[in-house]
Design an enzyme around this catalytic site. Sequence first.
Site, PDB file in Angstrom:
ATOM      1  CG  HIS A 217      -2.099   0.791   1.265  1.00  0.00           C
ATOM      2  ND1 HIS A 217      -2.437   1.660   0.271  1.00  0.00           N
ATOM      3  CD2 HIS A 217      -3.041   0.974   2.246  1.00  0.00           C
ATOM      4  CE1 HIS A 217      -3.529   2.326   0.610  1.00  0.00           C
ATOM      5  NE2 HIS A 217      -3.913   1.936   1.807  1.00  0.00           N
TER       6      HIS A 217
ATOM      7  CG  HIS B 286      -3.914   0.596  -8.214  1.00  0.00           C
ATOM      8  ND1 HIS B 286      -5.244   0.420  -7.912  1.00  0.00           N
ATOM      9  CD2 HIS B 286      -3.438   1.513  -7.348  1.00  0.00           C
ATOM     10  CE1 HIS B 286      -5.554   1.205  -6.903  1.00  0.00           C
ATOM     11  NE2 HIS B 286      -4.478   1.881  -6.536  1.00  0.00           N
TER      12      HIS B 286
ATOM     13  CG  ASP C  23       2.883   4.525  -3.453  1.00  0.00           C
ATOM     14  OD1 ASP C  23       2.730   5.591  -2.837  1.00  0.00           O
ATOM     15  OD2 ASP C  23       2.235   3.497  -3.212  1.00  0.00           O
TER      16      ASP C  23
HETATM   17  N1  CMC Z   1       5.595  -6.102 -10.178  1.00  0.00           N
HETATM   18  C1  CMC Z   1       5.567  -7.320 -10.772  1.00  0.00           C
HETATM   19  N2  CMC Z   1       4.455  -8.066 -10.881  1.00  0.00           N
HETATM   20  C2  CMC Z   1       3.335  -7.563 -10.376  1.00  0.00           C
HETATM   21  C3  CMC Z   1       3.284  -6.303  -9.769  1.00  0.00           C
HETATM   22  C4  CMC Z   1       4.478  -5.566  -9.672  1.00  0.00           C
HETATM   23  N3  CMC Z   1       4.526  -4.389  -9.084  1.00  0.00           N
HETATM   24  N4  CMC Z   1       2.034  -6.060  -9.357  1.00  0.00           N
HETATM   25  C5  CMC Z   1       1.304  -7.136  -9.698  1.00  0.00           C
HETATM   26  N5  CMC Z   1       2.093  -8.041 -10.309  1.00  0.00           N
HETATM   27  C6  CMC Z   1       1.679  -9.343 -10.854  1.00  0.00           C
HETATM   28  C7  CMC Z   1       1.609 -10.383  -9.760  1.00  0.00           C
HETATM   29  O1  CMC Z   1       2.841 -11.014  -9.561  1.00  0.00           O
HETATM   30  C8  CMC Z   1       0.555 -11.302 -10.289  1.00  0.00           C
HETATM   31  O2  CMC Z   1       1.133 -12.108 -11.299  1.00  0.00           O
HETATM   32  P1  CMC Z   1       0.622 -13.618 -11.565  1.00  0.00           P
HETATM   33  O3  CMC Z   1      -0.802 -13.456 -12.017  1.00  0.00           O
HETATM   34  O4  CMC Z   1       1.531 -14.105 -12.635  1.00  0.00           O
HETATM   35  O5  CMC Z   1       0.749 -14.337 -10.271  1.00  0.00           O
HETATM   36  C9  CMC Z   1      -0.423 -10.364 -10.987  1.00  0.00           C
HETATM   37  O6  CMC Z   1       0.345  -9.200 -11.324  1.00  0.00           O
HETATM   38  C10 CMC Z   1      -1.583  -9.946 -10.117  1.00  0.00           C
HETATM   39  O7  CMC Z   1      -1.076  -9.538  -8.835  1.00  0.00           O
HETATM   40  P2  CMC Z   1      -1.976  -9.458  -7.550  1.00  0.00           P
HETATM   41  O8  CMC Z   1      -1.082  -9.265  -6.366  1.00  0.00           O
HETATM   42  O9  CMC Z   1      -2.978 -10.547  -7.486  1.00  0.00           O
HETATM   43  O10 CMC Z   1      -2.798  -8.160  -7.886  1.00  0.00           O
HETATM   44  P3  CMC Z   1      -3.426  -7.155  -6.865  1.00  0.00           P
HETATM   45  O11 CMC Z   1      -4.561  -6.544  -7.499  1.00  0.00           O
HETATM   46  O12 CMC Z   1      -3.633  -7.792  -5.552  1.00  0.00           O
HETATM   47  O13 CMC Z   1      -2.149  -6.154  -6.765  1.00  0.00           O
HETATM   48  C11 CMC Z   1      -0.818  -4.561  -5.771  1.00  0.00           C
HETATM   49  C12 CMC Z   1      -2.169  -4.882  -6.415  1.00  0.00           C
HETATM   50  C13 CMC Z   1      -0.730  -3.041  -5.604  1.00  0.00           C
HETATM   51  C14 CMC Z   1      -0.743  -5.223  -4.412  1.00  0.00           C
HETATM   52  C15 CMC Z   1       0.346  -5.072  -6.672  1.00  0.00           C
HETATM   53  O14 CMC Z   1       0.276  -4.512  -7.963  1.00  0.00           O
HETATM   54  C16 CMC Z   1       1.704  -4.797  -6.062  1.00  0.00           C
HETATM   55  O15 CMC Z   1       2.176  -5.581  -5.207  1.00  0.00           O
HETATM   56  N6  CMC Z   1       2.395  -3.680  -6.481  1.00  0.00           N
HETATM   57  C17 CMC Z   1       3.653  -3.319  -5.904  1.00  0.00           C
HETATM   58  C18 CMC Z   1       3.428  -2.541  -4.616  1.00  0.00           C
HETATM   59  C19 CMC Z   1       2.880  -1.163  -4.868  1.00  0.00           C
HETATM   60  O16 CMC Z   1       3.378  -0.416  -5.693  1.00  0.00           O
HETATM   61  N7  CMC Z   1       1.863  -0.779  -4.089  1.00  0.00           N
HETATM   62  C20 CMC Z   1       1.230   0.534  -4.165  1.00  0.00           C
HETATM   63  C21 CMC Z   1      -0.175   0.452  -4.668  1.00  0.00           C
HETATM   64  S1  CMC Z   1      -0.873   2.019  -5.204  1.00  0.00           S
HETATM   65  C22 CMC Z   1      -0.845   3.074  -3.869  1.00  0.00           C
HETATM   66  C23 CMC Z   1      -1.538   2.589  -2.673  1.00  0.00           C
HETATM   67  O17 CMC Z   1      -2.655   2.077  -2.725  1.00  0.00           O
HETATM   68  O18 CMC Z   1      -0.978   2.725  -1.610  1.00  0.00           O
END
Ligand code: CMC
Length: 376
Positions: free
Chosen positions: A220, A259, A313
């Site tokens: 987050h 996201h 971010d």
């Molecule tokens: N880098 C590489 N792969 C990623 C990333 C990333 N930053 N984000 C998602 N993926 C991949 C993930 O590995 C998964 O792949 P697979 O389907 O092959 O297993 C797929 O995308 C879906 O990921 P998920 O975790 O199920 O998706 P989500 O909707 O839960 O993810 C997230 C949202 C923000 C947790 C994720 O994109 C992430 O971990 N990003 C990095 C951390 C980040 O930048 N967070 C800030 C979010 S925006 C500001 C806020 O809200 O605070």
Amino acid sequence: MSSYVKGLEGIVAAQTKMSYIDGAAGKLEYVGIPIGDLASNSTFEETVFLLWNSRLPTKAELEAFTKDLRASYALPKGMAERVKTVPTTAEPMHMLRTMVSALAMHDADPNANSVEAARAKSLKVLGCAPAIVAAYDRSRRGLDAIAPDASLGFSANFLYMLNGEKPTEAMTRAFDICMITHADHGLNNSTFAARVVISTLSDVYSALTAAIGSLRGPLHGGANEGVMKMLNEIPSVDKAEAYVMDMIARKERIMGFGHRVYKAKDPRAAELMTLAKQLAEDTGNMDLYTKSHKIEQVMEREYAAKGIYPNVDFYSATTYHCIGLKLDLFTPMFALSRIAGWSGHIIEQLADNRLFRPGAEYTGPHDAPYTPIDKR
Ligand code: CMC
């Protein structure tokens, strides 16, 4: 029949009049106004009024709101001493979470949960949280806290209390744009946490404390610090691509990308990219911006098809660095702004409350025998 959805993706769990997100189109509006228009034209104070009142203020209303916010800049009696007792090795987010919780003990009526009371408490926390962060950062540098200056706006006052000198107009405006773009974002994890807690009719301080605890997670708001750590680890622009490709090969997440809601570029990232570039030019940090831009290009090539783009971010890291903030203050900056959004959601929840109490899909056994301990 089970309707379990991991991570509650796509579940609508609240109604709000504050922000609207179209993740496919990469669109964000506060009360219907596109975030780009607010970033270009509004101030943080006006944006908070908008979020809390569902409309833009008149000139007189904005003046009155600004006056009230400025009147809440000062810490309650005893809080400054409390901040000084925090170990100087503490992470600022742990400190902020604890101090916002402590504010309840300085409130004569902490549990009052009428909408009016919640607004008054929110205004106080929003107004004085910058003094908490600034006082702690100065304390760990061995410096005395600086009293707020009520002649200054929210952003200028924070930078003044932090650095001991009045910021330039350009720095103030840049910081204000960061505050505007981070103020609210639908039912994100920390906002949900705040709404869950207040739905028990607990108290505003407990709800905000929970929200701060949620925000600091690296998935987050904590991601902005993760982005800066990554940028620091990449020695030069020409090493950026190999660094990112290695991370991808190791199946690591690249902080500042992806996201739950956006499957296009986060519009806040677009705003902050422009701001980061300008600030980087002005402050001699073009290397940092160029590194960031290179990472974005590599990620676009590798991940755009999967709907993974920069989020808020990613460029906020470069922006905060150029403003002169220490890395571990990045997430607290997000919190200072998001107190506005959390508070607005707390007020919305209190105005039409129903306890949050979802179910869980039971996946364990049934009618299991109870085996006495000496027979296990
Ligand atoms: N880098 C590489 N792969 C990623 C990333 C990333 N930053 N984000 C998602 N993926 C991949 C993930 O590995 C998964 O792949 P697979 O389907 O092959 O297993 C797929 O995308 C879906 O990921 P998920 O975790 O199920 O998706 P989500 O909707 O839960 O993810 C997230 C949202 C923000 C947790 C994720 O994109 C992430 O971990 N990003 C990095 C951390 C980040 O930048 N967070 C800030 C979010 S925006 C500001 C806020 O809200 O605070």
